[in-house]
Design an enzyme around this catalytic site. Sequence first.
Site, PDB file in Angstrom:
ATOM      1  N   HIS A 230     -22.788   7.326   7.423  1.00  0.00           N
ATOM      2  CA  HIS A 230     -22.458   8.549   6.672  1.00  0.00           C
ATOM      3  C   HIS A 230     -22.910   9.785   7.456  1.00  0.00           C
ATOM      4  O   HIS A 230     -22.203  10.778   7.539  1.00  0.00           O
ATOM      5  CB  HIS A 230     -23.197   8.572   5.323  1.00  0.00           C
ATOM      6  CG  HIS A 230     -22.774   7.520   4.358  1.00  0.00           C
ATOM      7  ND1 HIS A 230     -23.606   6.503   3.956  1.00  0.00           N
ATOM      8  CD2 HIS A 230     -21.614   7.344   3.686  1.00  0.00           C
ATOM      9  CE1 HIS A 230     -22.983   5.749   3.085  1.00  0.00           C
ATOM     10  NE2 HIS A 230     -21.769   6.224   2.900  1.00  0.00           N
TER      11      HIS A 230
ATOM     12  N   ALA B  62     -26.459   6.292  -1.333  1.00  0.00           N
ATOM     13  CA  ALA B  62     -27.106   5.208  -0.576  1.00  0.00           C
ATOM     14  C   ALA B  62     -26.757   5.405   0.905  1.00  0.00           C
ATOM     15  O   ALA B  62     -26.242   4.503   1.574  1.00  0.00           O
ATOM     16  CB  ALA B  62     -26.676   3.833  -1.087  1.00  0.00           C
TER      17      ALA B  62
END
Length: 281
Positions: free
Chosen positions: A37, A32
């Site tokens: 990230h 996700a």
Amino acid sequence: MNIFNTKLELKAFLAEQKERAKSIGFVPTMGALHQGHLSLVKRAKEKNDLVVVSIFVNPTQFDSNEDLKKYPQTLKNDKELLESVACDVLFVPSVEEIYDNNISSEKFNFDGLEHEMEGKFREGHFDGVGTIVKALLEIVMPNTAYFGKKDFQQLQIVKKLAEKYDLPVKIKGRPIYRENDGLAMSSRNARLTKEHREIAPFIYKTLKKAKKKFGAKNIEELTKWVKKQFKKEPLLELEYFTIADEKTLQTPKKIEAKKKYRAFIAVFAGDIRLIDNVGLK
Ligand code: PAF
């Protein structure tokens, strides 16, 4: 991007790369993926010859089966995002590949770090995190692994894990990525209702105000003030607000000029639990 589902294949590939003296940067994730990230992947790219990302929704770190089932799974989109930042290797193991038939965590002693904050509200969470991070670091054997500071307690625990088990890896913490309105990026944000998403930036706004008041108000007064702010917001439920020493994660009795402190918060927006933190001067 090379994609592997088994430890054996990944290890064989990485062994070959290591023979050519490649430095490896590693970003463990539960998928996700969001810009937070990707910023870790970009940093790993800048600093290493080869970047490995793992996507594994680790069952042993969830508080309940219900929470685990609700965790967003967006593998197709994640792969596209990773391609867009030129990630070299993606490791997507199955639960069996990691745990065989024994889905349980090791018990860890992180010198008390695991009993503070999240540890008080999420029993066994850090045993689950320790189990998977240790397993992944042993599989990938990176030179450096990157973690976001949104999960600051997790970052300190992973540092302790590497130190205690003498793992030959540098653990790097990277800044929190925020939406334009200040909400810390999290895979859980996608599950917020429209109303909860609108009010969620209140968390960071309150942290910033608390940061300004730190010093003028003592910790007890500041905690009371934060609690009062959340009482005025019926859509948000404060679970904890704590000021802690960055190293020990304990609330200090007295503020010392040489030490670094941080304010930590956990809030429920409906049934979505959000955490955040800010460094204090
Ligand atoms: O921060 C996360 O996404 C997870 O806790 C981690 C480090 C990937 C372990 O499952």
